[in-house]
Enzyme design. Structure first.
Site, mmCIF file in Angstrom:
data_model
loop_
_atom_site.group_PDB
_atom_site.id
_atom_site.type_symbol
_atom_site.label_atom_id
_atom_site.label_comp_id
_atom_site.label_asym_id
_atom_site.label_seq_id
_atom_site.Cartn_x
_atom_site.Cartn_y
_atom_site.Cartn_z
ATOM 1 C CG ASP A 8 -1.893 1.210 1.348
ATOM 2 O OD1 ASP A 8 -2.270 1.706 0.139
ATOM 3 O OD2 ASP A 8 -2.001 1.953 2.428
ATOM 4 C CD GLU A 67 -4.706 1.073 -2.609
ATOM 5 O OE1 GLU A 67 -5.841 0.545 -2.179
ATOM 6 O OE2 GLU A 67 -3.970 1.849 -2.013
ATOM 7 C CG ASP A 139 -0.806 3.186 6.278
ATOM 8 O OD1 ASP A 139 -1.103 3.882 5.084
ATOM 9 O OD2 ASP A 139 -0.532 3.943 7.192
#
Length: 169
Positions: A8, A67, A139
Site C-alpha cells: 500500500d 495498489e 496501512d
C-alpha cells in the site's frame, strides 16, 4: 503455496503485508509500515526502494501486488503517490518478482465484497480472513488486503479466463 508481498504505497507511510496462499486459504507471514522521515522526496523514494528490497531479501516472496494510484482532488498528492508506487515497483522488478497492480475498488470488492467499503470494513475482513487478533494500522491492513485480493483474483482459473495461461482455443 505462493508467498505474496502486498504494498500500500505512500510518500510518508508505505504499508506492506506478506501472506502465503494456495488460492483458497491464506496465512499471515509479516506486515508493517515503512515510515519515511521528513526530507526531500528523492530521499524518501530511495528509502522506499531500499526498504522494499530488504523485505524481498528477508521474506523471499514469489510475487508482488501493489495498489494502483487513487486520483483525488489534489494532483500533487497523486503525483507523489505515483512516484512512491514507482519506487516500490522498481524494487520488485529488480528483485525478479512478477508485479501485479490492482485498483482500490477491486481490492475492496475482493476482500469485503463491496467496492465502496470503508477502511474499518477492510481492516475487519483482513483480520477475519487471516485469523489475526492483533491490532493492524490502516496501512498494514490495506497492504494485506492487496496481497489477499491478488491471491484470490490471480488464481489459475482466473488467469485462464483472462487468457494469461495457455489453454483451449
Amino acid at each position: 503455496m505462493r508467498r505474496i508481498l502486498g504494498i500500500d504505497p505512500g510518500s510518508r507511510i508505505t504499508g506492506y503485508g506478506i501472506i502465503e496462499s494456495d488460492g483458497n486459504r491464506s496465512v499471515h507471514v509479516a506486515s508493517g509500515c515503512i515510515r519515511l522521515k521528513q526530507g526531500e522526496l528523492p530521499q524518501r523514494l530511495g528509502m522506499i526502494f531500499q526498504e522494499v528490497s530488504d523485505l524481498i531479501t528477508t521474506y523471499q516472496p514469489t510475487e508482488m501486488a501493489i495498489e494502483d494510484v487513487f486520483v483525488s482532488k489534489n494532483a500533487n498528492s497523486a503525483l507523489k503517490l505515483g512516484q512512491a508506487r514507482g519506487a516500490a515497483i522498481c524494487a520488485g522488478v529488480v528483485g525478479h518478482l512478477p508485479v501485479s497492480e490492482y485498483a482500490p475498488r477491486s481490492i475492496k470488492q475482493a476482500v469485503v465484497g463491496r467496492g465502496g467499503a470503508d477502511k474499518d470494513q477492510v481492516q475487519h475482513m483482513v483480520k477475519r480472513l487471516l485469523s489475526l487478533t492483533c491490532d493492524l494500522s490502516a496501512d498494514q491492513s490495506d497492504a494485506l488486503a492487496v496481497a489477499l485480493s491478488h491471491a484470490h483474483m490471480d488464481t489459475p482459473l482466473n488467469r485462464l479466463a483472462k487468457g494469461k495461461v495457455g489453454g483451449w482455443r
